[in-house]
Design an enzyme around this catalytic site. Structure first.
Site, PDB file in Angstrom:
ATOM      1  CG  ASP A  48      -2.229   0.793   0.880  1.00 37.72           C
ATOM      2  OD1 ASP A  48      -2.159   1.708   0.032  1.00 37.72           O
ATOM      3  OD2 ASP A  48      -3.284   0.554   1.497  1.00 37.72           O
TER       4      ASP A  48
HETATM    5  C1  NOJ Z   1      -4.187   3.827   0.122  1.00 35.14           C
HETATM    6  C2  NOJ Z   1      -5.316   2.849   0.249  1.00 35.14           C
HETATM    7  O1  NOJ Z   1      -5.222   2.136   1.460  1.00 35.14           O
HETATM    8  C3  NOJ Z   1      -5.406   1.858  -0.891  1.00 35.14           C
HETATM    9  O2  NOJ Z   1      -6.552   1.079  -0.742  1.00 35.14           O
HETATM   10  C4  NOJ Z   1      -5.378   2.594  -2.194  1.00 35.14           C
HETATM   11  O3  NOJ Z   1      -5.567   1.705  -3.258  1.00 35.14           O
HETATM   12  C5  NOJ Z   1      -4.054   3.317  -2.284  1.00 35.14           C
HETATM   13  N1  NOJ Z   1      -3.977   4.301  -1.229  1.00 35.14           N
HETATM   14  C6  NOJ Z   1      -3.837   4.005  -3.635  1.00 35.14           C
HETATM   15  O4  NOJ Z   1      -4.629   5.115  -3.755  1.00 35.14           O
END
Ligand code: NOJ
Length: 735
Positions: A264
């Site tokens: 993430d």
């Molecule tokens: C953080 C989030 O937790 C995740 O789900 C998301 O896909 C990413 N950012 C990218 O935006």
């Protein structure tokens, strides 16, 4: 729109051969995804693509710009490797479908598959080839803002929607011109974060991890999901992004997953913030060892992986394995053959097919929570004047909900617009917001709204949460109606005009303080682009509500976590043993009735249970029959029941639900678990025999012996309209 044929590969790409020709810097380029800088792109960024130091980009949705960067990657870089182009396409792209939690309330995976198919089509038109969806974290805490992105609390239901969304996004062939790669997230256990605070600690014992949090990921993998995202969370002391047990032992070795695992956002350097690693270099090492193929947003791999290899802390073989996963994903997406998009091949945003589908999904996902004295559906002839009240009656943005980077509010049809369009001159519509926003406390708008209600046949009140109150990092400690909405509803109720409450929300709300102020309550969630027409169809009976809750509604925050598939405990509460606060005040000694598991100050039952939802029709269940009462491992049994629509006016759909309890286990088992469901359409007075087939595989669980297996013994099944169904029977699984 001209339909392009699916590209035929020119010649098979041999991944090993590409890797053999790659420099280390080119290999590391495949292991990062960077946020695209605003155009005009800085020279350094373009040069990084040209020299193979960036293999994936995110958040670029301008087709010309995507095509140009793909051209540079494929024609000007040494090895011609295309880019992954990622975007969070969570519940629609331009056309927004209901939030995922609402989609789960449809209990209609085929419909949801169609929605994600359209979302992929719209996104692919811009050159996006990878989305970070579906989020399949089991979510049992409505305080957590991201519950909106989930399919709710249940393992089976989440698994069904995991498969449906992966199939919709990736289609039959992920290499087709209008499909995109899915990414099942967040592996694993993110939804269990303490007290629903985002990014917080999770402590999940192996039993619960394997029986509750992991199965939906297995389902996604069986549906051929091309990628997974690691959770931000700290799982039992080892953050998922460095969790060797999760990533290597379970995901790669036990499950044989060959797709990509992406971290993430900046989760790799955050291993240091967690206090797991001393510096970024060690963070990179731990994430590489755990097999995180692509690092999102941060660049610790790019900075330190080479040194780690030179120092012998990571081997070249390990590095090549990660690169191979990324190249394989690009190959499965057909990018080596066609990475360019041609917007002319696609239906335009706002296409009637997309809007019709968005409306159908919104209709099916809404849940009728209350309908006293058959207040709904409204009849036009009895409702010549309507007060349309509340801060959410006419908010094209808020009805879309969370995670709508590309959602186009100009396509939105609000409830107010839809009512005006539908009812026309024949009905007088009096609109008043009452409150500026759902968080607003001032009462200066009440009088106008109350006057409108007083002089109308019915008041439709649109309350709930604005989009900004749910989603990532938007957690709440109090999940009642925010601001002064409860007071507002009371004021409208006191006019004596019948009140229909339409709730727009991204999470379950505690409604105890307002439930009596409304004659009927329609839970619309954040329904997306076509909120208005869907709500109007339901309120006026052109459609009959058939959504069912994918998550329990608690009465009070203190009950959380409250979910139907809980353990029974050694001292379950019973009506005889529950002591209420009033009894304590009367001095009734608790031991007189027995010490059991409950709160003194709240009824132990939920406000609305999992699986619950009303219809304008009524359904009756009878004659449950098991075709056998004894089965052996490997066999199956059938359970059938007659469902009758006893209404004399309304055709409707019932979601018939099957629950099972394993009565005695080597590990304690939930009081019941959903094992199947079927939607049945029944005309007034009609009956249908509904049959479920249950295999012994579906009774298997991760046992005390640390394997997934069935255990012989007694099982109980229930069939009914929600998780409190009482009609059931028992069978024995023979040793
Ligand atoms: C953080 C989030 O937790 C995740 O789900 C998301 O896909 C990413 N950012 C990218 O935006």
């Amino acid at each position: 729109m001209t339909q392009a044929p699916t590209p035929v590969p020119k010649e098979p790409i041999v991944i090993g051969e590409i890797i053999a020709r790659m420099t280390r810097s080119e290999k590391l380029g495949q292991l990062c995804i960077v946020d695209t800088p605003p155009a005009p792109f800085p020279d350094e960024f373009v040069e990084s693509i040209r020299t193979g130091r960036i293999g994936a980009i995110m958040n670029l949705v301008e087709p010309d710009q995507v095509n140009e960067l793909q051209r540079i990657a494929m024609e000007e870089s040494r090895l011609g490797i295309p880019l992954l182009v990622a975007r969070d396409v969570i519940h629609g792209f331009k056309t927004i479908f209901p939030i995922p939690l609402a989609q789960a309330a449809s209990w209609d995976p085929d419909l949801v598959r169609e929605c994600t198919r359209v979302a992929a089509h719209e996104a692919a038109s811009t050159g996006v080839n990878w989305t970070f969806a579906p989020m399949i974290d089991i979510s049992r805490d409505p305080r957590w803002g991201r519950i909106a992105e989930s399919f709710g609390e249940d393992v089976h239901l989440t698994g069904v929607f995991a498969r449906a969304t992966v199939k919709g996004l990736q289609g039959e062939n992920p290499a087709a011109f209008d499909t995109i790669a899915a990414c099942a997230k967040h592996f694993a256990g993110y939804g269990a974060s303490e007290s629903g605070r985002d990014y917080n600690t999770t402590n999940i014992p192996e039993n619960e991890l394997r029986n509750v949090y992991l199965p939906p990921f297995r389902d996604a993998i069986e549906a051929n999901v091309l990628s997974l995202m690691s959770s931000f969370g700290d799982l039992d002391g080892i953050p998922a992004t460095a969790n060797d047990h999760l990533m290597n032992t379970i995901l790669r070795k036990e499950w044989g997953f060959e797709g990509v695992v992406v971290s993430d956002w900046e989760a790799v350097p955050q291993l240091g913030v967690h206090g797991l690693t001393a510096d970024d270099k060690e963070s990179a090492e731990q994430a590489l060892r755990a097999g995180i193929d692509i690092e999102m947003a941060s660049m610790t791999y790019a900075r330190y992986a080479s040194e780690l290899i030179d120092e012998g802390r990571i081997s070249e073989v390990q590095l090549d394995a990660l690169v191979a996963n990324v190249l394989r994903m690009k190959q499965r997406l057909g990018l080596f053959d066609k990475a360019q998009t041609d917007p002319a091949q696609f239906r335009t945003p706002g296409h009637s097919k997309h809007l019709d589908l968005a409306k159908r999904a919104a209709v099916r996902s809404m849940v009728l929570l209350k309908n006293e004295n058959g207040r709904l559906p409204l009849r036009r002839e009895n409702n010549r004047s309507i007060a349309v009240l509340g801060p959410l009656a006419d908010e094209p943005n808020d009805q879309l909900g969370t995670w709508v980077f590309d959602g186009d509010p100009s396509l939105s049809v609000t409830p107010l617009q839809a009512l005006r369009a539908r009812l026309g001159e024949a009905c007088e519509i009096r609109h008043a917001r009452g409150l500026n926003t759902t968080r607003h406390r001032a009462q200066d708008g009440f009088a106008e709204a109350v006057d409108a209600a007083k002089s109308s046949d019915v008041a439709l009140v649109f309350l709930g949460e604005e989009a900004i109150l749910s989603g990532e990092a938007h957690c709440r400690a109090d999940i009642g109606l925010p601001g002064n909405q409860a007071e507002f509803l009371r004021a409208v109720h006191e006019t004596g005009t019948p009140v229909v409450l339409v709730l727009m929300t991204g999470r379950p709300l505690t409604l105890g303080d307002v439930i009596d102020y409304a004659d009927a309550i329609l839970l619309a969630w954040h329904p997306g682009t076509m909120a208005g027409p869907a709500i109007v169809d339901l309120l006026f009976g052109n459609e009959n509500p058939s959504g069912k809750l994918p998550v329990t509604f608690p009465r009070a925050v203190g009950q959380i976590p409250l979910y139907y598939a809980h353990k029974i405990t050694g001292r379950p509460p019973t009506p005889e043993t529950v002591v209420r606060m009033e009894d304590v005040e009367k001095g009734l000694p608790q031991h007189a009735v027995g010490n059991t598991s409950f709160h003194l100050d709240v009824d132990p039952s939920p406000l609305f249970p999992f699986g619950y939802g009303l219809s304008y029709a009524q359904f009756e269940f009878k004659d449950p029959v098991l075709d056998t009462v004894e089965i052996s491992t490997g066999d199956s049994l059938s359970i059938s029941v007659t469902v009758t629509n006893t209404s004399d006016r309304y055709a409707g759909e019932e979601v018939v639900q099957l629950y099972v309890r394993d009565m005695v286990g080597s590990l304690t088992r939930p009081v019941r678990e959903l094992k199947g469901f079927q939607r049945v359409h029944l005309d007034p007075g009609a009956s249908a025999r509904v049959t479920f087939r249950l295999t012994t595989d579906e009774l298997a669980f991760y046992t005390r012996r640390k394997t997934i297996e069935t255990e012989p013994g007694r099982f109980r099944v229930w069939v009914g309209a929600d998780s409190t169904a009482q009609m059931g029977a028992e069978f024995i699984l023979l040793p």
